[in-house]
Design a protein around this motif. Structure first.
Motif, mmCIF file in Angstrom:
data_model
loop_
_atom_site.group_PDB
_atom_site.id
_atom_site.type_symbol
_atom_site.label_atom_id
_atom_site.label_comp_id
_atom_site.label_asym_id
_atom_site.label_seq_id
_atom_site.Cartn_x
_atom_site.Cartn_y
_atom_site.Cartn_z
ATOM 1 N N PHE A 15 1.259 0.766 6.057
ATOM 2 C CA PHE A 15 2.580 0.422 6.012
ATOM 3 C C PHE A 15 2.728 0.123 7.588
ATOM 4 O O PHE A 15 1.830 0.279 8.349
ATOM 5 C CB PHE A 15 3.489 1.818 5.769
ATOM 6 C CG PHE A 15 3.257 2.764 6.993
ATOM 7 C CD1 PHE A 15 4.454 2.965 7.672
ATOM 8 C CD2 PHE A 15 2.324 3.621 7.163
ATOM 9 C CE1 PHE A 15 4.516 3.806 8.767
ATOM 10 C CE2 PHE A 15 2.315 4.532 8.028
ATOM 11 C CZ PHE A 15 3.783 4.733 8.850
ATOM 12 N N ALA A 16 3.730 -0.483 7.704
ATOM 13 C CA ALA A 16 4.357 -0.702 9.231
ATOM 14 C C ALA A 16 5.774 0.004 9.407
ATOM 15 O O ALA A 16 6.683 0.252 8.244
ATOM 16 C CB ALA A 16 4.514 -2.093 9.458
ATOM 17 N N LEU B 256 10.609 -4.471 15.323
ATOM 18 C CA LEU B 256 10.688 -3.062 15.454
ATOM 19 C C LEU B 256 9.284 -2.433 14.995
ATOM 20 O O LEU B 256 8.973 -1.183 15.448
ATOM 21 C CB LEU B 256 12.119 -2.444 14.331
ATOM 22 C CG LEU B 256 12.034 -1.088 14.259
ATOM 23 C CD1 LEU B 256 12.548 -0.643 15.704
ATOM 24 C CD2 LEU B 256 13.234 -0.809 13.030
ATOM 25 N N ALA B 257 8.557 -2.756 14.159
ATOM 26 C CA ALA B 257 7.347 -2.564 13.761
ATOM 27 C C ALA B 257 6.465 -2.167 15.092
ATOM 28 O O ALA B 257 5.965 -1.301 15.220
ATOM 29 C CB ALA B 257 6.815 -3.243 12.569
ATOM 30 N N ILE C 233 -3.051 3.787 7.365
ATOM 31 C CA ILE C 233 -3.314 2.688 8.150
ATOM 32 C C ILE C 233 -1.826 2.232 8.759
ATOM 33 O O ILE C 233 -0.989 1.965 7.908
ATOM 34 C CB ILE C 233 -3.961 1.574 7.793
ATOM 35 C CG1 ILE C 233 -5.402 2.072 7.213
ATOM 36 C CG2 ILE C 233 -4.131 0.311 8.546
ATOM 37 C CD1 ILE C 233 -6.106 1.078 6.448
ATOM 38 N N VAL C 234 -1.625 2.195 10.109
ATOM 39 C CA VAL C 234 -0.391 1.470 10.588
ATOM 40 C C VAL C 234 -0.504 0.181 11.038
ATOM 41 O O VAL C 234 -1.387 -0.119 11.660
ATOM 42 C CB VAL C 234 0.183 2.473 11.724
ATOM 43 C CG1 VAL C 234 1.478 1.992 12.331
ATOM 44 C CG2 VAL C 234 0.308 3.995 11.383
ATOM 45 N N ARG D 33 -3.482 -1.421 13.188
ATOM 46 C CA ARG D 33 -3.672 -0.994 14.523
ATOM 47 C C ARG D 33 -4.145 0.715 14.743
ATOM 48 O O ARG D 33 -4.877 0.841 15.945
ATOM 49 C CB ARG D 33 -2.383 -1.173 15.402
ATOM 50 C CG ARG D 33 -2.052 -2.796 15.275
ATOM 51 C CD ARG D 33 -3.166 -3.559 16.163
ATOM 52 N NE ARG D 33 -2.749 -4.695 16.413
ATOM 53 C CZ ARG D 33 -3.407 -5.730 16.888
ATOM 54 N NH1 ARG D 33 -4.585 -5.325 17.016
ATOM 55 N NH2 ARG D 33 -2.992 -6.939 16.936
ATOM 56 N N CYS D 34 -3.971 1.337 13.974
ATOM 57 C CA CYS D 34 -4.152 2.942 14.007
ATOM 58 C C CYS D 34 -4.268 3.657 12.880
ATOM 59 O O CYS D 34 -3.770 3.017 11.773
ATOM 60 C CB CYS D 34 -3.451 3.584 15.289
ATOM 61 S SG CYS D 34 -1.523 3.639 14.932
ATOM 62 N N ILE D 35 -4.645 4.681 12.812
ATOM 63 C CA ILE D 35 -4.842 5.606 11.766
ATOM 64 C C ILE D 35 -3.948 6.820 11.973
ATOM 65 O O ILE D 35 -4.150 7.525 13.205
ATOM 66 C CB ILE D 35 -5.834 6.054 11.339
ATOM 67 C CG1 ILE D 35 -7.084 4.648 11.151
ATOM 68 C CG2 ILE D 35 -6.302 6.900 9.994
ATOM 69 C CD1 ILE D 35 -6.644 4.025 10.095
#
Length: 130
Positions: free
Chosen positions: A14-15, A22-23, A55-56, A64-66
């Motif tokens: 998701f974002a 904003l994300a 997952i972002v 980009r990250c977890i």
């Protein structure tokens, strides 16, 4: 290009926020350790559970990250406190209330008594390229 490590394959993604800008802004707060919480309306489909990893994505949909969910609590909007606003990255309650009131109003969903799913999380891993 960011790739998803094999051990993260199959995680949901998701974002944050409702726009690419904003994300990216909220993702930056996560990566800098300033954002360790988030909230959504109780009826959104992307509900989480403690221990679940996500997952972002950034504003362009790149992983980009977890993060890992630590806690889920349900509260009315009017009952959220300054500590939760701080953990969301706003650092004080009034800006948090204004921002979320605007976000949920754009969706036609705002009410001071609406129930929010309040999630605390931890950053697990920054992915290559982030």
């Amino acid at each position: 290009m960011t790739t998803i490590p094999p051990h993260c394959q199959g995680l949901r993604s998701f974002a944050f926020g409702d726009s690419p800008d904003l994300a990216d802004e909220l993702l930056d707060l996560v990566l800098r350790g300033r954002k360790t919480a988030t909230c959504s309306t109780e009826d959104e489909p992307n509900t989480s559970a403690p221990g679940e990893q996500w997952i972002v994505l950034d504003g362009r949909g790149r992983p980009r990250c977890i993060i890992e969910t630590i806690e889920i609590i349900y509260r009315r909007d009017c009952d959220l406190d300054g500590q939760f606003a701080y953990e969301e990255g706003d650092r004080s309650l009034d800006p948090w209330r204004d921002g979320h009131r605007n976000d949920f109003s754009r969706q036609g969903r705002f009410s001071e008594t609406m129930i929010l799913m309040c999630e605390r999380f931890r950053l697990v891993e920054v992915l290559d390229g982030a």
